[in-house]
Write a protein that holds these residues in place. Structure first.
Motif, PDB file in Angstrom:
ATOM      1  N   ALA A  47       7.890   0.624   5.275  1.00 44.72           N
ATOM      2  CA  ALA A  47       6.585   1.189   4.772  1.00 44.72           C
ATOM      3  C   ALA A  47       6.513   2.636   5.829  1.00 44.72           C
ATOM      4  O   ALA A  47       6.325   3.723   5.298  1.00 44.72           O
ATOM      5  N   VAL A  48       6.880   2.610   7.225  1.00 42.57           N
ATOM      6  CA  VAL A  48       6.726   4.063   7.891  1.00 42.57           C
ATOM      7  C   VAL A  48       7.974   4.970   7.390  1.00 42.57           C
ATOM      8  O   VAL A  48       7.664   6.067   7.688  1.00 42.57           O
ATOM      9  N   ILE A  56       1.532   8.841  11.949  1.00 42.22           N
ATOM     10  CA  ILE A  56       1.920   8.024  10.780  1.00 42.22           C
ATOM     11  C   ILE A  56       1.854   6.556  10.974  1.00 42.22           C
ATOM     12  O   ILE A  56       1.725   6.046   9.744  1.00 42.22           O
ATOM     13  N   ARG A  98       1.259   4.142  -2.724  1.00 42.98           N
ATOM     14  CA  ARG A  98       0.870   5.667  -2.456  1.00 42.98           C
ATOM     15  C   ARG A  98       1.835   6.556  -3.168  1.00 42.98           C
ATOM     16  O   ARG A  98       1.791   7.413  -3.352  1.00 42.98           O
ATOM     17  N   ASN A 108       8.333  12.862  12.181  1.00 41.86           N
ATOM     18  CA  ASN A 108       7.749  11.715  12.737  1.00 41.86           C
ATOM     19  C   ASN A 108       8.468  10.513  13.124  1.00 41.86           C
ATOM     20  O   ASN A 108       7.931   9.654  13.781  1.00 41.86           O
ATOM     21  N   TYR A 125      -2.051  -2.050  13.233  1.00 42.82           N
ATOM     22  CA  TYR A 125      -1.919  -0.965  14.168  1.00 42.82           C
ATOM     23  C   TYR A 125      -2.478  -1.370  15.661  1.00 42.82           C
ATOM     24  O   TYR A 125      -1.511  -1.295  16.524  1.00 42.82           O
ATOM     25  N   LYS A 140       0.756  -1.164  -0.043  1.00 38.94           N
ATOM     26  CA  LYS A 140       0.131  -0.051   0.017  1.00 38.94           C
ATOM     27  C   LYS A 140       0.810   1.115  -0.074  1.00 38.94           C
ATOM     28  O   LYS A 140       0.462   2.301  -0.585  1.00 38.94           O
ATOM     29  N   THR A 141       2.095   1.253   0.655  1.00 40.88           N
ATOM     30  CA  THR A 141       2.980   2.294   0.721  1.00 40.88           C
ATOM     31  C   THR A 141       3.363   2.522  -0.592  1.00 40.88           C
ATOM     32  O   THR A 141       3.657   3.745  -1.065  1.00 40.88           O
ATOM     33  N   ASP A 168       5.432  12.145   3.642  1.00 49.09           N
ATOM     34  CA  ASP A 168       4.596  13.466   4.435  1.00 49.09           C
ATOM     35  C   ASP A 168       5.443  14.713   4.331  1.00 49.09           C
ATOM     36  O   ASP A 168       4.777  15.722   4.347  1.00 49.09           O
ATOM     37  N   ASN A 174      -2.041   5.445  10.146  1.00 49.18           N
ATOM     38  CA  ASN A 174      -2.051   5.853   8.692  1.00 49.18           C
ATOM     39  C   ASN A 174      -1.461   4.745   7.877  1.00 49.18           C
ATOM     40  O   ASN A 174      -1.923   4.476   6.778  1.00 49.18           O
ATOM     41  N   THR A 175      -0.132   4.438   8.066  1.00 52.43           N
ATOM     42  CA  THR A 175       0.670   3.510   7.408  1.00 52.43           C
ATOM     43  C   THR A 175       0.261   2.204   7.545  1.00 52.43           C
ATOM     44  O   THR A 175       0.188   1.173   6.614  1.00 52.43           O
ATOM     45  N   SER A 223       6.733   6.357   4.166  1.00 54.97           N
ATOM     46  CA  SER A 223       5.503   7.106   4.653  1.00 54.97           C
ATOM     47  C   SER A 223       5.875   8.375   5.359  1.00 54.97           C
ATOM     48  O   SER A 223       5.367   9.651   4.892  1.00 54.97           O
TER      49      SER A 223
END
Length: 453
Positions: free
Chosen positions: A357-358, A413, A128, A290, A423, A124-125, A365, A416-417, A361
């Motif tokens: 991913a994080v 973050i 994005r 973040n 999560y 997904k990341t 951002d 959302n990620t 992301s």
């Protein structure tokens, strides 16, 4: 080995190559591999005669038996293999026999991606970033320690050597093990760039070439499995625990990341003083903004925070620099297509799918919000006093897993990620881990208090 999406035509061509390899190498068993939320590798083994069912995603498993996956009333999940991850396992090859593996994503019974699968989180990341015209390039550097096993094959706390940074044999007693790891990785499709003894006693590193984000996570997962498997054949235990020995350096997983727009590195600008683009500066700003709220992902263990302390080359201060290794973020010297941002805090116990991913992301951002990077810190932060760091606005990473989880919950973050499912499961898991540690009685307490009081 890659993790990129392939078209139907190329998928059929890839499948035909797999069929040929299975026949040529006499592959009898196929291991269908995936990871749980912590990044621990799992697999189910089937025969090669079931290849067609495997490729069609018909292999079902009980998701309720995997930590953090499915509730018992919605337990049926299916494995969807990535054909590009097919590899024969070199240590299984004999005359007329071998085994192979696929890395898989988990799917719901209706074929949709299972939201609890961390490989799907990274996808997904990647999507994005693609929506904004970027592909993500990642080069991870995973360090590990080698310990001796006992006569029963269980790990001891005795290191295998007392060598130091870049020392060769006869001091580096892990050289032969690294050679066999290198051979196995190469046979599985890795491009190995360097292999050496690290700074600490018994500590090692083998670097492989950067790739797209999903492939890099697949490679990192495979790398950890291969390192442990080959080490065991030598009567050793390989650990990616961040700080297994008090008083010496811990193990990191530096993550080098860059964004590409087509064939151009979006972080490179030859006209800038540091040859960094505006997007690179915004990416750096996104990380600094973040990082405290995603440290619980990149440094996921109680033990992770025993590495992130001053004095052992571990970056614990929020700053960036083009050369300074005491800063959290460093820009390696190479430019052009090799321009990249290196985040130095992650450790190799983390789930690489979630970690990449994080990080991506957070950088996105920064670009989306137009964040402004602070001035670089080129002085040695490790030798600054607390007052000087405060004066210069240099903050710290969280000092414990408990602090990191609080920061994660306070920020946006991670939610959302990772998505709601991962999560919630991740936060619950980490809180339980901290509570178990907090309430346990440790040997240090016994040594210091038992006789005294």
């Amino acid at each position: 080995m890659t993790g990129t999406l392939i078209s139907n035509a190329s998928a059929e061509a890839t499948l035909e190559q797999i069929r040929e390899t299975i026949k040529e190498k006499s592959v009898e068993l196929l291991h269908l591999q995936f990871v749980d939320i912590e990044g621990i590798l799992k697999h189910v083994t089937v025969t090669s005669a079931q290849l067609e069912d495997v490729v069609e995603g018909k292999m079902m498993f009980d998701g309720s038996s995997i930590k953090g996956f499915s509730p018992i009333n919605k337990s049926d999940l299916y494995l969807q293999p990535d054909l590009n991850t097919f590899a024969v396992l070199p240590w299984t090859v004999e005359e007329g026999y071998s085994e192979a593996r696929f890395l898989c994503s988990a799917a719901n019974p209706d074929g949709s991606p299972f939201e609890g699968d961390t490989r799907n989180v990274l996808k997904k990341t990647v999507e994005r970033a693609a929506d904004q015209g970027y592909t993500i390039s990642v080069g991870p550097e995973l360090e590990f320690f080698l310990f001796k096993n006992d006569d029963n094959g269980y790990a001891t706390t005795e290191l295998t050597d007392k060598a130091g940074y870049f020392e060769p044999s006869p001091h580096d007693l892990g050289e032969r093990v690294r050679l066999e790891i290198y051979r196995a990785l190469k046979a599985m499709g890795f491009t190995i760039e360097a292999s050496h003894h690290e700074v600490a006693e018994g500590q090692h590193e083998i670097n492989f070439k950067y790739s797209d984000a999903l492939t890099a996570a697949d490679l990192s997962t495979t790398y950890k499995w291969v390192v442990k498997t080959i080490a065991k054949k030598f009567g050793m235990h390989a650990t990616f625990m961040p700080k297994p020995v008090f008083g010496i350096n811990g193990s990191g997983m530096h993550v080098n990341m860059s964004f590409f727009e087509g064939s151009e590195n979006a972080f490179f600008d030859p006209s800038d003083d540091l040859q960094l683009s505006d997007k690179a500066y915004k990416f750096i700003a996104g990380l600094l903004e973040n990082v405290k709220s995603f440290t619980a992902v990149t440094n996921p263990l109680v033990n992770s925070y025993k590495r992130l302390v001053p004095g052992y080359e571990a970056p614990c201060y929020l700053a960036w620099s083009a050369s300074n290794r005491s800063a959290l973020i460093r820009i390696p010297a190479k430019r052009g297509l090799a321009t990249r941002v290196e985040l130095r805090c992650p450790d190799p116990s983390s789930n690489p799918y979630l970690t990449f991913a994080v990080i991506a992301s957070a950088g996105l951002d920064g670009i989306e919000k137009g964040l402004e990077a602070p001035a670089p810190i080129n002085d040695d932060i490790f030798h600054m006093g607390e007052e000087e760091r405060a004066f210069r606005g240099i903050d710290n990473l969280p000092g414990s897993l408990a602090e990191a989880v609080k920061e994660l919950e306070a920020g946006e973050i991670a939610f959302n990620t990772l998505g709601e499912h991962v999560y919630n499961e991740y936060v619950s898991m980490k809180k339980a881990e901290w509570n178990s540690y907090r309430t346990a009685v440790h040997s240090w307490e016994i040594d210091n208090y038992h006789s005294k009081f």
